[in-house]
Design a protein around this motif. Structure first.
Motif, short mmCIF file in Angstrom:
data_model
loop_
_atom_site.label_atom_id
_atom_site.label_comp_id
_atom_site.label_asym_id
_atom_site.label_seq_id
_atom_site.Cartn_x
_atom_site.Cartn_y
_atom_site.Cartn_z
N UNK A 147 28.54 27.87 168.29
CA UNK A 147 27.95 29.00 167.56
C UNK A 147 26.71 28.56 166.78
N UNK A 148 26.81 27.39 166.16
CA UNK A 148 25.70 26.88 165.35
C UNK A 148 24.54 26.45 166.23
N UNK A 154 17.26 29.28 167.85
CA UNK A 154 16.36 30.36 167.49
C UNK A 154 15.76 30.19 166.10
N UNK A 155 16.51 29.56 165.21
CA UNK A 155 15.98 29.33 163.87
C UNK A 155 14.85 28.31 163.90
N UNK A 157 12.69 27.93 166.24
CA UNK A 157 11.50 28.66 166.70
C UNK A 157 10.96 29.56 165.60
N UNK A 158 11.86 30.18 164.85
CA UNK A 158 11.42 31.05 163.75
C UNK A 158 10.66 30.25 162.70
N UNK A 159 11.15 29.06 162.39
CA UNK A 159 10.47 28.20 161.43
C UNK A 159 9.08 27.80 161.93
N UNK A 160 8.99 27.47 163.19
CA UNK A 160 7.71 27.07 163.77
C UNK A 160 6.72 28.23 163.77
N UNK A 161 7.20 29.42 164.10
CA UNK A 161 6.33 30.60 164.09
C UNK A 161 5.89 30.92 162.67
N UNK A 162 6.80 30.77 161.71
CA UNK A 162 6.45 31.02 160.31
C UNK A 162 5.35 30.07 159.86
N UNK A 163 5.45 28.81 160.28
CA UNK A 163 4.40 27.85 159.95
C UNK A 163 3.07 28.29 160.55
N UNK A 164 3.10 28.73 161.82
CA UNK A 164 1.87 29.18 162.47
C UNK A 164 1.29 30.41 161.78
N UNK A 165 2.15 31.35 161.40
CA UNK A 165 1.67 32.55 160.72
C UNK A 165 1.09 32.22 159.35
N UNK A 208 18.84 36.04 164.12
CA UNK A 208 19.78 34.93 164.05
C UNK A 208 19.67 34.05 162.81
N UNK A 209 18.46 33.74 162.33
CA UNK A 209 18.40 32.88 161.13
C UNK A 209 19.14 33.45 159.93
N UNK A 210 19.19 34.77 159.84
CA UNK A 210 19.90 35.38 158.72
C UNK A 210 21.40 35.07 158.76
#
Length: 357
Positions: A147-148, A154-155, A157-165, A208-210
């Protein structure tokens, strides 16, 4: 082959695979600032399977879930409603789906799979089931780890996208081309910055990160911040559009793309729709062209009298549009390409001012 049958309700089987939505719940979390999971579909699925569950059956959960869901929610319901004992009378495993919209059938077969059993026997039985159709590698672990793993994928990728944004906002303030920065930084053998954009959408990365934050709110500070950065990106895009149109009264914005990603028609959690909503709420006239989304497939009239064109989805078909023809319809020649998709030289040659993140 005649082997596939459908039913509106579960029927007796040797194995049951649960693949239902696990969205963010509209109900309040104990901490009002933390979105949390809605496991109602998992609970309904488990409740519907339990009455027909037999000895030696296998139940697999594929839905992305907070760690502990398989054992604490699924197993609990199945045991209570069936009177059977998990790990003795029937077997339970978690195997997260890993498919990309537009490539689902291919990826079901060829992707590597993670299988986490509630015990070793459950894992072995699930592995036997999946190996009958999966050609990719199969890795065995326990249910909570599996599960983790899905959430971590996905988390990350979310972190990487947040850095890019966030990097794109910084570069805009400093007058630096973020796309060139990323391109050159990625020349480093150990750097792989993803692309910035109008936000993060879809039923996985935006959600998913939530689930991690929900389970460990004190520890998941970076994860939460990344979610907040990406969730605020549509507002940032709206503010940039406001700057571009200036003092035009009731400007018309022609939006290119409302799907959450390119070359598909999926609008779940789409940041483009949030941007459209912000524009409309602030008195902007909005027209939309998206060749993949029902209701927006026609380009006719979309660019007529537009003061600004905003590209929000990187559909390949948008590259084929003629800026020269579009220039004959618009009122203002401004293009805001949030995905850096268009050929800047072509559009500038047609008289457009091209803005990117």
């Amino acid at each position: 082959s005649g082997k596939l049958r459908t039913s509106s309700a579960p029927v007796q089987s040797d194995a049951f695979i649960i693949a239902v939505p696990t969205p963010i719940s509209p109900a309040p979390h104990p901490s009002p600032l933390i979105p949390h999971s809605d496991l109602s579909f998992v609970k309904v699925a488990a409740t519907s399977i339990a009455p027909i569950l037999r000895r030696d059956n296998l139940v697999v959960l594929e839905s992305t879930s907070p760690p502990g869901t398989t054992e604490e929610v699924l197993v609990t319901i199945l045991e209570k409603e069936s009177g059977l004992k998990a790990g003795e009378d029937f077997y339970v495993a978690y195997c997260p789906e890993r498919v990309l919209p537009g490539r689902i059938l291919h990826e079901i077969v060829h992707n590597a799979r993670i299988i986490g059993g509630i015990d070793s026997e459950s894992a072995e039985r699930a592995e036997k089931l999946y190996s009958s159709f999966v050609k990719g590698e199969i890795y065995i672990t326990d249910a909570r780890t599996a599960e983790m793993v899905k959430l971590a994928e996905n988390t990350f990728r979310d972190l990487n996208i947040a850095f890019a944004n966030e990097l794109s906002r910084i570069c805009h303030r400093l007058g630096v081309n973020v796309w060139e920065v990323i391109q050159l930084a990625n020349r480093h053998p150990r750097v792989n910055i993803l692309k910035p954009g109008p936000g993060v959408g879809g039923h996985c990365i935006a959600v998913d990160p939530w689930f991690i934050v929900e389970k460990a709110p004190q520890e998941a500070r970076l994860i939460r911040t990344a979610r907040e950065v990406n969730d605020s990106q549509p507002q940032y895009i709206f503010e940039r559009i406001k700057e571009l149109v200036g003092d035009i009264e009731r400007p018309k914005i022609a939006v290119m793309g409302v799907a959450y990603k390119g070359n598909v028609g999926d609008t779940r959690e789409s940041p483009a729709l949030r941007i459209v909503d912000l524009l409309k709420k602030n008195g902007y006239e909005v027209s939309i062209y998206d060749p993949y989304v029902e209701g927006y497939e026609s380009v006719e009239g979309v660019f007529d009298d537009a003061d600004c064109i905003v590209l929000l989805t990187d559909h390949d078909l948008f590259r084929e549009l003629s800026p020269t023809l579009i220039s004959l319809s618009v009122r203002g020649k401004i293009v805001f390409d949030t995905k850096s998709l268009l050929d800047r030289e072509r559009w500038e040659s047609a008289g457009f001012e091209v803005e990117t993140l």
